[in-house]
Design a protein around this motif. Structure first.
Motif, PDB file in Angstrom:
ATOM      1  N   VAL A  63      37.526  44.341  45.099  1.00  0.00           N
ATOM      2  CA  VAL A  63      39.086  45.500  45.816  1.00  0.00           C
ATOM      3  C   VAL A  63      40.082  44.794  46.041  1.00  0.00           C
ATOM      4  O   VAL A  63      41.081  45.657  45.087  1.00  0.00           O
ATOM      5  CB  VAL A  63      37.721  46.689  46.244  1.00  0.00           C
ATOM      6  CG1 VAL A  63      39.323  48.011  46.150  1.00  0.00           C
ATOM      7  CG2 VAL A  63      37.411  47.362  44.914  1.00  0.00           C
ATOM      8  N   ARG A  64      40.093  44.747  47.136  1.00  0.00           N
ATOM      9  CA  ARG A  64      41.158  43.944  47.471  1.00  0.00           C
ATOM     10  C   ARG A  64      42.522  43.868  47.178  1.00  0.00           C
ATOM     11  O   ARG A  64      43.288  43.836  46.455  1.00  0.00           O
ATOM     12  CB  ARG A  64      41.130  43.136  49.033  1.00  0.00           C
ATOM     13  CG  ARG A  64      40.655  44.998  50.339  1.00  0.00           C
ATOM     14  CD  ARG A  64      41.801  45.182  50.818  1.00  0.00           C
ATOM     15  NE  ARG A  64      43.131  44.712  50.311  1.00  0.00           N
ATOM     16  CZ  ARG A  64      43.848  44.426  51.442  1.00  0.00           C
ATOM     17  NH1 ARG A  64      43.861  44.986  52.572  1.00  0.00           N
ATOM     18  NH2 ARG A  64      44.486  43.683  51.137  1.00  0.00           N
ATOM     19  N   ARG A  65      41.384  42.828  45.925  1.00  0.00           N
ATOM     20  CA  ARG A  65      42.812  41.981  45.023  1.00  0.00           C
ATOM     21  C   ARG A  65      43.149  42.740  44.254  1.00  0.00           C
ATOM     22  O   ARG A  65      44.342  42.513  42.993  1.00  0.00           O
ATOM     23  CB  ARG A  65      41.530  40.439  43.937  1.00  0.00           C
ATOM     24  CG  ARG A  65      41.730  39.211  44.694  1.00  0.00           C
ATOM     25  CD  ARG A  65      41.782  38.678  43.691  1.00  0.00           C
ATOM     26  NE  ARG A  65      40.100  38.663  43.383  1.00  0.00           N
ATOM     27  CZ  ARG A  65      38.442  38.032  44.186  1.00  0.00           C
ATOM     28  NH1 ARG A  65      38.754  38.282  44.895  1.00  0.00           N
ATOM     29  NH2 ARG A  65      37.360  38.392  43.576  1.00  0.00           N
ATOM     30  N   LEU A  66      42.351  43.738  43.502  1.00  0.00           N
ATOM     31  CA  LEU A  66      42.982  44.581  42.724  1.00  0.00           C
ATOM     32  C   LEU A  66      44.181  45.781  43.310  1.00  0.00           C
ATOM     33  O   LEU A  66      44.586  46.027  42.918  1.00  0.00           O
ATOM     34  CB  LEU A  66      42.209  45.696  42.026  1.00  0.00           C
ATOM     35  CG  LEU A  66      40.854  45.353  40.913  1.00  0.00           C
ATOM     36  CD1 LEU A  66      39.643  45.926  40.996  1.00  0.00           C
ATOM     37  CD2 LEU A  66      41.469  44.606  40.284  1.00  0.00           C
ATOM     38  N   MET A  67      43.321  45.549  44.423  1.00  0.00           N
ATOM     39  CA  MET A  67      45.563  46.720  44.871  1.00  0.00           C
ATOM     40  C   MET A  67      46.448  45.695  45.563  1.00  0.00           C
ATOM     41  O   MET A  67      46.836  46.176  44.594  1.00  0.00           O
ATOM     42  CB  MET A  67      44.365  46.891  46.403  1.00  0.00           C
ATOM     43  CG  MET A  67      43.382  48.148  46.953  1.00  0.00           C
ATOM     44  SD  MET A  67      42.204  48.238  48.264  1.00  0.00           S
ATOM     45  CE  MET A  67      43.983  49.027  49.286  1.00  0.00           C
ATOM     46  N   ASP A  68      45.939  44.772  45.715  1.00  0.00           N
ATOM     47  CA  ASP A  68      47.307  43.617  45.890  1.00  0.00           C
ATOM     48  C   ASP A  68      47.546  43.681  44.530  1.00  0.00           C
ATOM     49  O   ASP A  68      49.422  43.281  44.112  1.00  0.00           O
ATOM     50  CB  ASP A  68      47.280  42.472  46.227  1.00  0.00           C
ATOM     51  CG  ASP A  68      46.318  42.143  48.030  1.00  0.00           C
ATOM     52  OD1 ASP A  68      46.580  43.566  48.228  1.00  0.00           O
ATOM     53  OD2 ASP A  68      45.433  41.511  48.442  1.00  0.00           O
ATOM     54  N   ASP A  69      47.282  43.406  43.476  1.00  0.00           N
ATOM     55  CA  ASP A  69      47.507  43.179  42.237  1.00  0.00           C
ATOM     56  C   ASP A  69      48.298  44.445  41.102  1.00  0.00           C
ATOM     57  O   ASP A  69      48.874  44.464  40.385  1.00  0.00           O
ATOM     58  CB  ASP A  69      46.682  42.622  41.120  1.00  0.00           C
ATOM     59  CG  ASP A  69      46.343  40.770  41.670  1.00  0.00           C
ATOM     60  OD1 ASP A  69      47.093  40.001  42.424  1.00  0.00           O
ATOM     61  OD2 ASP A  69      45.109  40.906  40.989  1.00  0.00           O
ATOM     62  N   GLY A  70      48.364  45.445  42.145  1.00  0.00           N
ATOM     63  CA  GLY A  70      48.673  47.204  41.737  1.00  0.00           C
ATOM     64  C   GLY A  70      48.418  47.677  40.816  1.00  0.00           C
ATOM     65  O   GLY A  70      48.314  49.277  40.145  1.00  0.00           O
ATOM     66  N   VAL A  71      46.996  47.048  40.895  1.00  0.00           N
ATOM     67  CA  VAL A  71      45.498  47.766  39.855  1.00  0.00           C
ATOM     68  C   VAL A  71      45.123  48.873  40.531  1.00  0.00           C
ATOM     69  O   VAL A  71      45.385  50.682  39.515  1.00  0.00           O
ATOM     70  CB  VAL A  71      44.660  46.808  39.543  1.00  0.00           C
ATOM     71  CG1 VAL A  71      43.402  47.435  38.402  1.00  0.00           C
ATOM     72  CG2 VAL A  71      45.206  45.609  38.604  1.00  0.00           C
ATOM     73  N   LEU A 126      40.769  59.055  45.275  1.00  0.00           N
ATOM     74  CA  LEU A 126      39.850  58.622  44.234  1.00  0.00           C
ATOM     75  C   LEU A 126      39.554  59.046  42.361  1.00  0.00           C
ATOM     76  O   LEU A 126      39.071  58.837  42.280  1.00  0.00           O
ATOM     77  CB  LEU A 126      38.707  60.526  45.042  1.00  0.00           C
ATOM     78  CG  LEU A 126      37.381  60.554  43.967  1.00  0.00           C
ATOM     79  CD1 LEU A 126      36.726  58.817  44.176  1.00  0.00           C
ATOM     80  CD2 LEU A 126      36.069  60.799  44.807  1.00  0.00           C
ATOM     81  N   SER A 127      40.625  59.391  42.848  1.00  0.00           N
ATOM     82  CA  SER A 127      41.666  60.198  41.044  1.00  0.00           C
ATOM     83  C   SER A 127      41.196  58.626  40.069  1.00  0.00           C
ATOM     84  O   SER A 127      42.138  58.502  39.480  1.00  0.00           O
ATOM     85  CB  SER A 127      42.566  60.553  40.778  1.00  0.00           C
ATOM     86  OG  SER A 127      43.483  60.363  41.398  1.00  0.00           O
ATOM     87  N   ALA A 128      42.166  57.486  40.952  1.00  0.00           N
ATOM     88  CA  ALA A 128      42.796  55.992  40.715  1.00  0.00           C
ATOM     89  C   ALA A 128      41.183  55.672  40.556  1.00  0.00           C
ATOM     90  O   ALA A 128      41.234  55.047  39.723  1.00  0.00           O
ATOM     91  CB  ALA A 128      43.585  55.810  42.179  1.00  0.00           C
ATOM     92  N   ILE A 129      40.634  55.714  41.061  1.00  0.00           N
ATOM     93  CA  ILE A 129      39.548  54.912  41.040  1.00  0.00           C
ATOM     94  C   ILE A 129      38.365  55.212  40.050  1.00  0.00           C
ATOM     95  O   ILE A 129      37.868  54.606  38.641  1.00  0.00           O
ATOM     96  CB  ILE A 129      38.048  55.008  42.038  1.00  0.00           C
ATOM     97  CG1 ILE A 129      38.508  54.636  43.346  1.00  0.00           C
ATOM     98  CG2 ILE A 129      36.734  54.742  41.656  1.00  0.00           C
ATOM     99  CD1 ILE A 129      38.801  53.521  43.426  1.00  0.00           C
ATOM    100  N   GLN A 130      38.587  57.054  39.446  1.00  0.00           N
ATOM    101  CA  GLN A 130      38.138  57.201  38.065  1.00  0.00           C
ATOM    102  C   GLN A 130      38.588  57.121  36.811  1.00  0.00           C
ATOM    103  O   GLN A 130      38.243  56.652  35.993  1.00  0.00           O
ATOM    104  CB  GLN A 130      38.547  58.898  38.319  1.00  0.00           C
ATOM    105  CG  GLN A 130      36.788  59.188  39.747  1.00  0.00           C
ATOM    106  CD  GLN A 130      37.335  60.856  39.996  1.00  0.00           C
ATOM    107  OE1 GLN A 130      38.402  61.034  39.676  1.00  0.00           O
ATOM    108  NE2 GLN A 130      35.899  61.700  40.047  1.00  0.00           N
TER     109      GLN A 130
END
Length: 127
Positions: free
Chosen positions: A73-81, A95-99
């Motif tokens: 999840v941290r990598r996805l955050m760091d990559d801007g995903v 939470l909307s970003a997770i959805q």
């Protein structure tokens, strides 16, 4: 392990083709544990989605909901995903970003499965 997964996958697809609303299927314990985790996460995110759509969650909770590790999840955050904001030294993900991420991943997987099915048909690998 791949033989077990192949057998369990075939059993599940056979059950789907039979079409009865309730069926008994024999699966390996590891498959049952995985499916239980997926169902638990789905129930949790569906419940949370109806409670507070603007809620922000920690990366560890996002990892639980997405069925992946917190470092992933941290990598996805760091990559801007996955968008996030910092509250002090803590990261918070809407939470909307997770959805949205789950919906995009589901669409990507469905597309991949459709392409795989087409390839199997072209190669004559279907029964």
């Amino acid at each position: 392990m791949s033989d077990t997964l192949a057998r369990d996958s075939a059993a599940l697809h056979d059950a789907i083709q039979r079409g009865a609303p309730e069926q008994e299927v024999r699966l390996h314990l590891s498959t049952i544990q995985y499916l239980a985790g997926v169902i638990d996460a789905r129930m949790h995110i569906d419940k949370t989605a109806t409670d507070e759509p603007d809620e922000e969650i920690a990366p560890a909770r996002a990892a639980d909901l997405l069925g992946m590790s917190r470092p992933r999840v941290r990598r996805l955050m760091d990559d801007g995903v996955l968008p996030y904001r910092k509250v002090g030294s803590h990261h918070r993900i809407p939470l909307s970003a997770i959805q949205r991420f789950r919906a995009a991943e589901r669409a990507r997987m469905e597309q991949g499965m459709a392409e795989l099915a087409d390839l199997q048909n072209e190669l004559g690998l279907t029964e």
